[in-house]
Design a protein around this motif. Structure first.
Motif, PDB file in Angstrom:
ATOM      1  N   LEU A  58       0.826  -1.206   0.000  1.00 54.04           N
ATOM      2  CA  LEU A  58       0.000   0.000   0.000  1.00 54.04           C
ATOM      3  C   LEU A  58       0.863   1.260   0.000  1.00 54.04           C
ATOM      4  O   LEU A  58       0.566   2.227  -0.708  1.00 54.04           O
ATOM      5  CB  LEU A  58      -0.946  -0.007   1.201  1.00 54.04           C
ATOM      6  N   ALA A  59       1.938   1.255   0.778  1.00 51.94           N
ATOM      7  CA  ALA A  59       2.842   2.411   0.796  1.00 51.94           C
ATOM      8  C   ALA A  59       3.457   2.623  -0.582  1.00 51.94           C
ATOM      9  O   ALA A  59       3.587   3.765  -1.045  1.00 51.94           O
ATOM     10  CB  ALA A  59       3.929   2.230   1.861  1.00 51.94           C
ATOM     11  N   ALA A  60       3.818   1.536  -1.274  1.00 48.20           N
ATOM     12  CA  ALA A  60       4.373   1.656  -2.633  1.00 48.20           C
ATOM     13  C   ALA A  60       3.332   2.262  -3.578  1.00 48.20           C
ATOM     14  O   ALA A  60       3.669   3.123  -4.412  1.00 48.20           O
ATOM     15  CB  ALA A  60       4.835   0.291  -3.140  1.00 48.20           C
ATOM     16  N   CYS A  61       2.088   1.851  -3.454  1.00 48.67           N
ATOM     17  CA  CYS A  61       1.013   2.426  -4.277  1.00 48.67           C
ATOM     18  C   CYS A  61       0.872   3.924  -4.001  1.00 48.67           C
ATOM     19  O   CYS A  61       0.756   4.726  -4.933  1.00 48.67           O
ATOM     20  CB  CYS A  61      -0.300   1.696  -3.987  1.00 48.67           C
ATOM     21  N   LEU A  62       0.894   4.305  -2.740  1.00 46.76           N
ATOM     22  CA  LEU A  62       0.774   5.715  -2.374  1.00 46.76           C
ATOM     23  C   LEU A  62       1.954   6.536  -2.905  1.00 46.76           C
ATOM     24  O   LEU A  62       1.780   7.667  -3.362  1.00 46.76           O
ATOM     25  CB  LEU A  62       0.666   5.855  -0.855  1.00 46.76           C
ATOM     26  N   ILE A  63       3.144   5.967  -2.853  1.00 44.48           N
ATOM     27  CA  ILE A  63       4.316   6.650  -3.410  1.00 44.48           C
ATOM     28  C   ILE A  63       4.144   6.825  -4.914  1.00 44.48           C
ATOM     29  O   ILE A  63       4.425   7.893  -5.469  1.00 44.48           O
ATOM     30  CB  ILE A  63       5.614   5.903  -3.076  1.00 44.48           C
ATOM     31  N   VAL A 146       3.778   7.576   4.396  1.00 42.56           N
ATOM     32  CA  VAL A 146       4.103   8.245   3.127  1.00 42.56           C
ATOM     33  C   VAL A 146       3.933   9.752   3.271  1.00 42.56           C
ATOM     34  O   VAL A 146       4.747  10.526   2.757  1.00 42.56           O
ATOM     35  CB  VAL A 146       3.265   7.674   1.966  1.00 42.56           C
ATOM     36  N   ARG A 147       2.926  10.176   3.985  1.00 45.83           N
ATOM     37  CA  ARG A 147       2.747  11.622   4.221  1.00 45.83           C
ATOM     38  C   ARG A 147       3.975  12.183   4.938  1.00 45.83           C
ATOM     39  O   ARG A 147       4.482  13.246   4.582  1.00 45.83           O
ATOM     40  CB  ARG A 147       1.486  11.874   5.043  1.00 45.83           C
ATOM     41  N   TRP A 148       4.474  11.454   5.949  1.00 43.49           N
ATOM     42  CA  TRP A 148       5.655  11.931   6.667  1.00 43.49           C
ATOM     43  C   TRP A 148       6.848  12.032   5.722  1.00 43.49           C
ATOM     44  O   TRP A 148       7.567  13.028   5.716  1.00 43.49           O
ATOM     45  CB  TRP A 148       5.969  11.008   7.850  1.00 43.49           C
ATOM     46  N   TRP A 149       7.085  10.993   4.906  1.00 43.61           N
ATOM     47  CA  TRP A 149       8.191  11.034   3.948  1.00 43.61           C
ATOM     48  C   TRP A 149       8.032  12.185   2.956  1.00 43.61           C
ATOM     49  O   TRP A 149       8.992  12.878   2.647  1.00 43.61           O
ATOM     50  CB  TRP A 149       8.292   9.718   3.182  1.00 43.61           C
ATOM     51  N   MET A 150       6.817  12.386   2.454  1.00 47.54           N
ATOM     52  CA  MET A 150       6.592  13.445   1.466  1.00 47.54           C
ATOM     53  C   MET A 150       6.768  14.840   2.071  1.00 47.54           C
ATOM     54  O   MET A 150       7.102  15.781   1.372  1.00 47.54           O
ATOM     55  CB  MET A 150       5.203  13.310   0.838  1.00 47.54           C
ATOM     56  N   ASN A 151       6.549  14.976   3.361  1.00 51.68           N
ATOM     57  CA  ASN A 151       6.721  16.270   4.021  1.00 51.68           C
ATOM     58  C   ASN A 151       8.134  16.490   4.528  1.00 51.68           C
ATOM     59  O   ASN A 151       8.433  17.524   5.104  1.00 51.68           O
ATOM     60  CB  ASN A 151       5.715  16.432   5.160  1.00 51.68           C
ATOM     61  N   SER A 152       9.015  15.522   4.308  1.00 54.66           N
ATOM     62  CA  SER A 152      10.403  15.637   4.749  1.00 54.66           C
ATOM     63  C   SER A 152      11.274  16.117   3.591  1.00 54.66           C
ATOM     64  O   SER A 152      11.321  15.480   2.540  1.00 54.66           O
ATOM     65  CB  SER A 152      10.914  14.271   5.225  1.00 54.66           C
ATOM     66  N   PRO A 153      11.988  17.226   3.754  1.00 54.98           N
ATOM     67  CA  PRO A 153      12.848  17.715   2.683  1.00 54.98           C
ATOM     68  C   PRO A 153      13.962  16.737   2.300  1.00 54.98           C
ATOM     69  O   PRO A 153      14.483  16.806   1.192  1.00 54.98           O
ATOM     70  CB  PRO A 153      13.451  19.006   3.238  1.00 54.98           C
TER      71      PRO A 153
END
Length: 193
Positions: A58-63, A146-153
């Protein structure tokens, strides 16, 4: 406390984004749900629950939804990278080990470069590029990771890197050292002759 670090240093993106609910819905209704922990352990081998196994996919799909929104080709899921990510995630949680300076270091002092050797050497591939992202968070749903990763520079550029073509993601429904939450490892790669 959340712990995460990027193996590859890439210039930080200027815009930060969250994962939209519509993106989560396209990956299935379980994408936003909390993950139930496993708990079977035989001979020191941890058997993941079905929801922990699905969380990586699921995380891969979201990415890939985030990559599509950015105009980047989707990642292919690679079972070997998934197995290698699982080994590191399990190591971090089971041994309660996280080097505060480098959460990518295993309890045996392994690094992403040493752990991902089986991927790099697969079929004698001569060109490779690898990256790893880890998040230890009190929230254990794939959407939140995934939200945390996407919000991390540091992490967003890795997730959206067009030079990376494959991914394997593992989730353990406990935090490093125990406690509720989740630990995710995403191993990325490109390898070809």
């Amino acid at each position: 406390m959340r712990k995460a670090i990027a193996t590859i240093t890439i210039a930080a993106a200027t815009a930060l984004a969250g994962t939209a609910q519509a993106d989560a819905a396209s990956c299935g209704r379980d994408a936003a749900r909390s993950v139930k922990p496993g708990g079977n352990s035989a001979g020191g081998i941890y058997t993941k629950s079905e929801s922990e196994r699905r969380a990586g996919r699921l995380a891969a799909c979201l990415i890939n939804n985030q990559r599509a929104a950015a105009g980047v080709a989707p990642l292919r899921y690679n079972a070997l990278l998934g197995a290698l990510a699982n080994r590191h995630t399990t190591d971090l949680v089971r041994h309660g080990y996280a080097n505060p300076d480098d959460p990518h270091e295993g309890s045996d002092k392994s690094t992403p470069e040493t752990r991902l050797r089986p991927y790099i050497a697969n079929f004698g591939r001569s060109y490779f590029r690898i990256a790893e992202t880890v998040v230890d968070t009190p929230t254990n749903s794939p959407v939140q990771a995934v939200r945390w990763w996407m919000n991390s520079p540091l992490h967003r550029p890795i997730l959206l890197d067009p030079a990376l073509e494959e991914v394997g993601i593992a989730m353990y429904a406990k935090r490093v050292g125990g406690g509720p939450g989740g630990t995710y490892t995403a191993d990325f790669g490109t390898a070809r002759n």
